[in-house]
Design a protein around this motif. Structure first.
Motif, PDB file in Angstrom:
ATOM      1  N   HIS A 275      13.261 -43.860 -42.606  1.00  0.00           N
ATOM      2  CA  HIS A 275      13.621 -44.996 -43.439  1.00  0.00           C
ATOM      3  C   HIS A 275      14.884 -45.655 -42.912  1.00  0.00           C
ATOM      4  O   HIS A 275      15.685 -45.042 -42.205  1.00  0.00           O
ATOM      5  CB  HIS A 275      13.822 -44.575 -44.903  1.00  0.00           C
ATOM      6  N   LYS A 276      15.051 -46.907 -43.282  1.00  0.00           N
ATOM      7  CA  LYS A 276      16.285 -47.636 -43.003  1.00  0.00           C
ATOM      8  C   LYS A 276      17.274 -47.386 -44.139  1.00  0.00           C
ATOM      9  O   LYS A 276      16.898 -47.021 -45.250  1.00  0.00           O
ATOM     10  CB  LYS A 276      16.014 -49.134 -42.883  1.00  0.00           C
ATOM     11  N   ARG A 277      18.524 -47.595 -43.833  1.00  0.00           N
ATOM     12  CA  ARG A 277      19.555 -47.445 -44.858  1.00  0.00           C
ATOM     13  C   ARG A 277      19.304 -48.443 -45.987  1.00  0.00           C
ATOM     14  O   ARG A 277      19.056 -49.626 -45.757  1.00  0.00           O
ATOM     15  CB  ARG A 277      20.918 -47.692 -44.236  1.00  0.00           C
ATOM     16  N   GLU A 285      21.804 -43.560 -45.389  1.00  0.00           N
ATOM     17  CA  GLU A 285      21.900 -43.750 -43.950  1.00  0.00           C
ATOM     18  C   GLU A 285      20.507 -43.770 -43.341  1.00  0.00           C
ATOM     19  O   GLU A 285      19.536 -43.305 -43.944  1.00  0.00           O
ATOM     20  CB  GLU A 285      22.733 -42.639 -43.299  1.00  0.00           C
ATOM     21  N   GLU A 286      20.407 -44.330 -42.136  1.00  0.00           N
ATOM     22  CA  GLU A 286      19.111 -44.394 -41.459  1.00  0.00           C
ATOM     23  C   GLU A 286      18.663 -42.996 -41.050  1.00  0.00           C
ATOM     24  O   GLU A 286      19.469 -42.151 -40.674  1.00  0.00           O
ATOM     25  CB  GLU A 286      19.236 -45.288 -40.217  1.00  0.00           C
ATOM     26  N   ARG A 287      17.360 -42.748 -41.126  1.00  0.00           N
ATOM     27  CA  ARG A 287      16.834 -41.421 -40.826  1.00  0.00           C
ATOM     28  C   ARG A 287      15.530 -41.541 -40.045  1.00  0.00           C
ATOM     29  O   ARG A 287      14.662 -42.332 -40.390  1.00  0.00           O
ATOM     30  CB  ARG A 287      16.572 -40.651 -42.124  1.00  0.00           C
ATOM     31  N   ARG A 326       9.025 -47.738 -40.332  1.00  0.00           N
ATOM     32  CA  ARG A 326       9.902 -46.994 -41.234  1.00  0.00           C
ATOM     33  C   ARG A 326       9.944 -47.674 -42.594  1.00  0.00           C
ATOM     34  O   ARG A 326       9.722 -48.880 -42.703  1.00  0.00           O
ATOM     35  CB  ARG A 326      11.319 -46.904 -40.665  1.00  0.00           C
ATOM     36  N   GLU A 329      11.546 -51.350 -43.264  1.00  0.00           N
ATOM     37  CA  GLU A 329      11.620 -52.025 -41.965  1.00  0.00           C
ATOM     38  C   GLU A 329      10.227 -52.527 -41.604  1.00  0.00           C
ATOM     39  O   GLU A 329       9.218 -51.875 -41.869  1.00  0.00           O
ATOM     40  CB  GLU A 329      12.131 -51.043 -40.905  1.00  0.00           C
TER      41      GLU A 329
END
Length: 540
Positions: A275-277, A285-287, A326, A329
């Motif tokens: 995922h995006k933040r 946070e982005e992961r 994501r 996104e």
């Protein structure tokens, strides 16, 4: 350009800046180079250098410098005790000279201090880079002109502090390198163990059904085809998935397992695709997702039948186009990953009922491999028991075996929990054994009661009494013996429900505690609770 502040403030500022630089990055050489240039800028040194001894030859070399050319730096080499640098390294004491040209022991090996340096005095300071009594290197600095002579004492004091900071950074860096080397070694050893453990020839199974499974694995492993593993819980689907991965060309790449039944819909999608933040509440946070982390390797989707329909759409796209997006996104991310899925659900029935996409079913069901339950390969029970005994005896430092009567009971039992249930039973027997041989009466009551039931016909008589009074006293009562004409399977299901409910009650309905009592996994307990319609009274 030198700092315009007072000398005392410049010294404090230089020390503070060097400390920040040395703790801001793991690239030590870059940090040291920046620190030397900081000393030039804040304190006005013409040249600054760090000398380190070679660990094998003990030759002291100029490793990092500011103000020297590459050729001068290459010539800056000393043996132990040679010149001012060598003496500082040997004695561990600082040396400060108002004019180094007048020092007989000054060798000028770099050839950087001739007439080109000017006609004024050349102050030179060498301080040891130390940690306690250990000298790790030498820090040198020089100034040309009378100003250097007047600031000699304060320069030496400042450089001594900086030398301590550099020493701490060198020691910390060396410790990190050792940890990294140890981690790499352990990872190599672990990967070797994994490859050895999950080779298909190391999986226990001599029955005809398992030999068919092994043949299918050997055939499919070298390809990149999607595999769907079917079978009841506890039959070893993840072990077979790892064997497929290890038998192919992706063995040295990641193998990531995801239990699709263990996560709610939103978290499952994030777990798989990242995922995006700010994509959802808590996404601070982005992961990266598991598909991205497994790129080049294999992803194992366990309990794929529990994937919600919206997530099934994204999984279908990965299978069709080898791309995903994501959460939060719109940019497609390409991925090269082999998919191995597993389920104990009736996917065909789910497709008919509209809870599983038909197109996804056909995409996953490219090469189906069916793992038989343990009750359909009874000839594997004794080899598996011996394998688990050897493993758990080694882990717990014991030497335990089963009596012949106990082995006979294991052969008669139907093993609804399959290989995992047998594995848990053997470990429990090894841990709890009070003698080298485990007798039949020390086996769980469910196995002893099962053996006392007639295989066919009516059930007019109750099961035989327990062989061990102490054992039966510590166990909860089992359901009443089946009435005449009552199916055996129905009686066993009722007995399992009673066992489960009693364990949950004694554990305060905490699944993990009940699992320990029963010798099952928490996942098995949750599955059987759902199967028997049991739920915690606190949730009602």
């Amino acid at each position: 350009m030198t700092d315009s502040r007072s000398p005392e403030k410049a010294e404090i500022a230089a020390i503070h800046e060097v400390a920040k630089i040395l703790t801001s990055t793991q690239n030590l050489d870059r940090a040291l180079g920046t620190a030397l240039r900081t000393l030039q800028s804040f304190l006005g040194f013409d040249r600054v250098a760090i000398f380190r001894p070679d660990e094998t030859t003990r030759e002291i070399r100029m490793e990092i410098a500011a103000g020297y050319t590459a050729e001068q730096r290459e010539r800056g080499r000393y043996v132990w005790g040679e010149g001012i640098v060598g003496k500082t390294m040997k004695t561990g004491s600082p040396i400060a000279l108002p004019d180094v040209r007048k020092e007989p022991s000054f060798l000028d090996k770099t050839r950087a201090h001739g007439k080109a340096s000017g006609g004024g005095p050349l102050s030179w300071i060498c301080v040891p880079i130390k940690i306690g009594a250990e000298t790790l290197g030498v820090l040198s600095a020089e100034r040309i002109g009378r100003e250097g002579t007047r600031a000699l004492e304060s320069d030496a004091r400042t450089l001594a502090v900086v030398g301590c900071l550099i020493g701490q950074a060198l020691k910390l860096h060396k410790a990190i390198e050792r940890l990294q080397d140890e981690f790499k070694r352990q990872r190599r050893d672990f990967e070797k163990t994994i490859r050895k453990t999950y080779r298909i020839e190391n999986i226990v199974g001599q029955s005809k059904r398992m030999q068919e499974v092994f043949a299918a694995v050997t055939s499919v492993a070298p390809s990149r085809a999607t595999v769907l593993l079917r079978g009841e819980s506890g039959t070893g689907k993840e072990m077979i998935a790892r064997a497929i991965h290890q038998g192919g060309g992706r063995a040295d790449r990641p193998f990531l397992a995801v239990n699709c039944a263990a996560l709610p819909e939103t978290l499952l999608e994030s777990e798989l695709f990242g995922h995006k933040r700010g994509a959802f509440t808590g996404a601070v946070e982005e992961r990266k997702g598991r598909f991205e982390e497994a790129s080049g390797g294999t992803i194992f989707l366990d309990e794929v039948g529990d994937i919600p329909l919206p997530t099934q759409v994204k999984l279908l796209r990965v299978l069709q186009e080898r791309t995903f997006e994501r959460l939060g996104e719109n940019r497609p991310v390409p991925v090269d990953v082999r998919i191995i899925a597993a389920t104990n659900a009736d996917l065909e029935k789910m497709v008919a009922g509209g809870t599983f996409r038909e197109d996804l079913y056909y995409r996953l069901n490219v090469i189906p491999v069916f793992l038989p339950p343990l009750r359909d390969r009874m000839e594997d029970i004794l080899p598996l028991t011996e394998h688990f005994l050897e493993r758990f005896n080694r882990e717990h430092g014991k030497s335990v075996a089963f009596s012949k009567d106990a082995l006979d009971l294991l052969l008669e039992y139907r093993w609804t929990g399959n290989v995992r249930e047998l594995e848990n039973l053997v470990e429990r027997a090894v841990v709890m054994a009070k003698a080298p041989v485990v007798p039949a009466q020390d086996l769980p009551r469910a196995i002893r009661v099962f053996a006392s039931l007639p295989a066919t016909g009516s059930y007019g008589q109750p099961p035989a009494p327990q062989a061990s009074g102490a054992a039966s006293a510590s166990e909860p009562p089992h359901p009443a013996a089946p009435r005449e004409g009552r199916p055996r399977a129905e009686y066993l299901k009722a007995m399992e429900r009673e066992e489960l409910q009693t364990a949950l009650s004694s554990a305060g309905w905490v699944i993990a505690r009940a699992a320990k009592i029963l010798g099952w996994t928490p996942r098995q307990v949750a599955y059987k609770m759902k199967r028997h319609g049991l739920s915690s009274p606190w949730k009602k």
